[in-house]
Design an enzyme around this catalytic site. Structure first.
Site, PDB file in Angstrom:
ATOM      1  N   ASP A 141       0.846  -1.192   0.000  1.00 16.21           N
ATOM      2  CA  ASP A 141       0.000   0.000   0.000  1.00 16.21           C
ATOM      3  C   ASP A 141       0.881   1.241   0.000  1.00 16.21           C
ATOM      4  O   ASP A 141       1.880   1.299   0.725  1.00 16.21           O
ATOM      5  CB  ASP A 141      -0.895   0.020   1.242  1.00 16.21           C
ATOM      6  CG  ASP A 141      -2.143  -0.830   1.037  1.00 16.21           C
ATOM      7  OD1 ASP A 141      -2.549  -0.997  -0.118  1.00 16.21           O
ATOM      8  OD2 ASP A 141      -2.689  -1.322   2.030  1.00 16.21           O
ATOM      9  N   ARG A 165     -17.444  13.909  -2.416  1.00 19.25           N
ATOM     10  CA  ARG A 165     -15.990  13.998  -2.555  1.00 19.25           C
ATOM     11  C   ARG A 165     -15.498  15.444  -2.577  1.00 19.25           C
ATOM     12  O   ARG A 165     -14.531  15.777  -3.250  1.00 19.25           O
ATOM     13  CB  ARG A 165     -15.526  13.247  -3.814  1.00 19.25           C
ATOM     14  CG  ARG A 165     -15.815  11.751  -3.755  1.00 19.25           C
ATOM     15  CD  ARG A 165     -15.334  11.045  -4.988  1.00 19.25           C
ATOM     16  NE  ARG A 165     -13.888  11.075  -5.097  1.00 19.25           N
ATOM     17  CZ  ARG A 165     -13.209  10.842  -6.224  1.00 19.25           C
ATOM     18  NH1 ARG A 165     -13.876  10.590  -7.339  1.00 19.25           N
ATOM     19  NH2 ARG A 165     -11.901  10.873  -6.247  1.00 19.25           N
TER      20      ARG A 165
END
Length: 682
Positions: free
Chosen positions: A307, A382
């Protein structure tokens, strides 16, 4: 991590291991190790021969036969001791975990809500699906998921980390572990396991390793050792008729000594200890492996999925630049960006406020006095912002702001699109600021790549391991960060389905894949990966899907896990090389001594010029036993590990352990022979 590390030869562990080594002399324990079982049979046979010689029932040197018999028993004991010491270290670590388990009572709720009627029941009677209430000062009685409330939890008993963590309902921080303590507030928890199946129970069982199953590589090596043992057994059995035909039959005691020195007793005696110690070293890194198979797979991994946030980068993106749109000055953009971020308590939001203050001396305004309406960020919109004095200011992702502008009858400027691409190519994340339908410009959020991470990836590349960065960023940003960090490949705009597909793609190519995860959405990919390290702070689903759990919840630990796995494989390979090379040197000591009387020409092989046939045979048997003891520290700690290519590693091991395995017996057997001669023991 503050868990106490055990000394290699802790006195209490050594005493206990010696007791266990004696207990393991029974046939039931010995037959599990075929190589050492042959030594055990040889010890029994030579003991019977010694007794027969001493009683006059058989001709021969009873004292010599007894000495051989004694050292063969010591060889078996030393092999048992190595395994018992490795198991003892694991059990000591498990005992420290057992101290966390406490017999206690739990408040079982009749309804799944705070304030419901509670019954006091023993914690070990809780079943999966039961609802319990825990408050400040309580020990959490079971593994479970928080369904209501939020609390500060001390998990130091499990992780060794003293800093408390927050556990709350919803999201990826709802999982709690039995045996940890609530420091403040309260939680309503739904138990996720039955008694005896908790994370702590599984940890203890895994660490104790009482039912440790052999790994595929270990089984393959055991088969090789058995094959070598059978070959040498047949070869030794044919020597007696040859010597008898020559007119001077070799004694059974000498043939047994020859067999024991020829078969690979060194690695045979240390093989179990290496496997147990590998899991113990993993625990020393605060990682719990479900089996030795998982540790071994870590050593064979050739693809790492990492990640981006927290592993490759520091994970705290900071505003680094205001880039105004055409016709907008930078201060206007900074002022609007600061206003839109006043109620944003994320690190990114605070950094925007601070950058505006530093660049243009825009003081942070009092939120209450503005009489404004703040618009929080949501996964659907968002974007976030503020409505103040007929001004509607928003900041958010490019796509979200584009939709917002078009919905308000505006047009998204082409020059801003170019600026967004420019920011993304530099490895930063672009946030666009808009007032009404007018786009003011772009904020660049820069995530800092961790220091030294590029060098670590270069080392992994040397070892033939491919690194793949996983990120939710767009392709341009992902490509820039991947180039800066030095990873081999990346997966941008990653979804759980995309991760799973990527793992399957690599596995279809014959590769072994390792990854980390902490969320429920990571569970399918974790279940598919060959090495899956779940974060202890993650959800129950993630921990159940993985085959390792990192108690520190540090995604970077995956690289260390691979190193430990490779070290275990290297240790096994190095000691196997040393053991087989050892046997070659022992031929020169024992074969001339055993057959010199029958075939005097074999004296030409006595290059060590040993004192007598008896001293040569006894010296070889003594060395064969002592070398196991001297190699126990190496088996438990592992060989020195350096990131090298496979060919370079092979050359290094052949020089050190192959050549060393040839030379050490020559020196050791000669020294033992001199000592036996000087002391008049032969």
């Amino acid at each position: 991590m503050s868990r106490k590390q055990l000394a290699l030869f802790e006195p209490t562990l050594v005493v206990q291991a010696l007791k266990e080594a004696v207990k393991k002399l029974n046939p039931q324990a010995q037959w599990r190790n075929p190589v050492m079982f042959i030594v055990w049979i040889g010890s029994l046979l030579t003991t019977c021969i010694s007794i027969a010689m001493a009683s006059g029932a058989m001709p021969g040197n009873a004292l010599f036969s007894a000495a051989i018999s004694g050292w063969l028993w010591i060889t078996v004991l030393f092999a048992n001791f190595a395994e018992a010491l490795a198991e003892g270290r694991s059990k000591a670590q498990a005992n420290s975990l057992k101290g966390v388990k406490k017999t206690a009572f739990a408040r079982k709720l009749r309804e799944p809500k705070y304030g419901a009627v509670a019954d006091k029941v023993p914690a070990d009677q809780l079943r999966k699906g039961d609802i319990v209430l825990v408050e400040a000062g309580d020990i959490i009685p079971c593994d479970g998921e928080v369904i209501e409330g939020g609390a500060s939890v001390d998990e130091s008993a499990i992780t060794g980390e003293s800093a408390p963590v927050i556990r709350e309902s919803g999201g990826d921080f709802a999982s709690v572990t039995g045996g940890t303590r609530i420091l403040s507030d309260w939680l309503v928890i739904e138990c996720s396991v039955n008694p005896g199946e908790t994370f702590l129970d599984r940890m203890i069982a895994m660490v104790e390793g009482a039912q440790r199953r052999k790994t595929p590589n270990e089984i393959a090596l055991t088969i090789l050792l058995i094959a070598l043992t059978i070959v040498f057994l047949l070869a030794t059995a044919t020597l007696w008729p040859f010597s008898a035909w020559g007119g001077n039959a070799v004694s059974v005691t000498v043939l047994v000594a020859l067999l024991v020195c020829l078969i690979p007793t060194t690695i045979g005696g240390l093989l179990s200890a290496i496997g147990v110690a590998g899991m113990s070293r993993m625990l020393g890194a605060n990682v719990i492996a479900t089996s030795g198979r998982a540790v071994e797979a870590a050593g064979d991994v050739d693809v790492l999925l990492l990640d981006k946030t927290g592993t490759i980068t520091l994970g705290n993106r900071q505003a680094s630049e205001f880039i105004p749109a055409q016709g907008v000055d930078e201060k206007t953009l900074a002022d609007a960006a600061q206003l839109a971020s006043l109620a944003d308590e994320t690190p990114e939001g605070r950094s925007i406020v601070i950058l505006a203050k530093q660049r243009f001396n825009l003081r942070e305004r009092d939120v209450q006095s503005l009489h404004a309406t703040f618009v929080p960020f949501t996964a659907q919109s968002r974007m976030s912002g503020i409505n103040i004095d007929n001004r509607m200011i928003r900041k958010g992702s490019v796509d979200a702001i584009r939709r917002h502008v078009e919905a308000n009858g505006g047009h998204f400027p082409a020059d801003v699109d170019q600026k967004v691409d420019q920011v993304a190519r530099q490895g930063a994340t672009p946030l666009v600021v808009v007032e009404g339908s007018r786009v003011l410009g772009v904020i660049a959020l820069k995530d800092i790549v961790k220091g030294g991470i590029k060098e670590r990836f270069a080392q992994l590349r040397k070892m033939g391991i491919k690194t793949v960065m996983i990120t939710g960023d767009n392709r341009l940003t992902a490509a820039a960060i991947a180039a800066e960090a030095g990873v081999d490949d990346f997966l941008a705009e990653a979804t759980p389905e995309a991760k799973l597909a990527l793992i399957r793609q690599y596995q279809a190519e014959g590769r072994l894949v390792a990854m980390t995860g902490d969320g429920t959405n990571d569970a399918p990919a974790l279940a598919q990966a060959d090495v899956a390290v779940a974060m202890n702070s993650g959800t129950q689903a993630a921990k159940e899907a993985g085959n390792m759990v990192d108690l520190d919840s540090n995604p970077t630990k995956l690289i260390e896990v691979v190193h430990i796995g490779k070290q275990m494989l290297m240790t096994r390979g190095s000691l196997t090389t040393f053991s087989i090379a050892n046997d070659v040197a022992k031929y020169f000591a024992i074969i001339p001594a055993a057959f010199a009387a029958t075939y005097p020409q074999l004296n030409a092989l006595n290059i060590m010029r040993l004192h007598s046939p008896d001293s040569a045979i006894l010296s070889a048997v003594i060395f064969n036993a002592l070398i196991i003891v001297f190699l126990i520290p190496l088996a438990l700690k592992g060989v020195s590990y350096k990131p090298l290519t496979a060919s370079a590693m092979l050359r290094r091991n052949l020089w050190i352990y192959g050549l060393g395995g040839l030379l050490v017996p020559f020196i050791g057997i000669k020294v033992i022979d001199l000592l036996l001669t000087v002391c008049g023991l032969v």
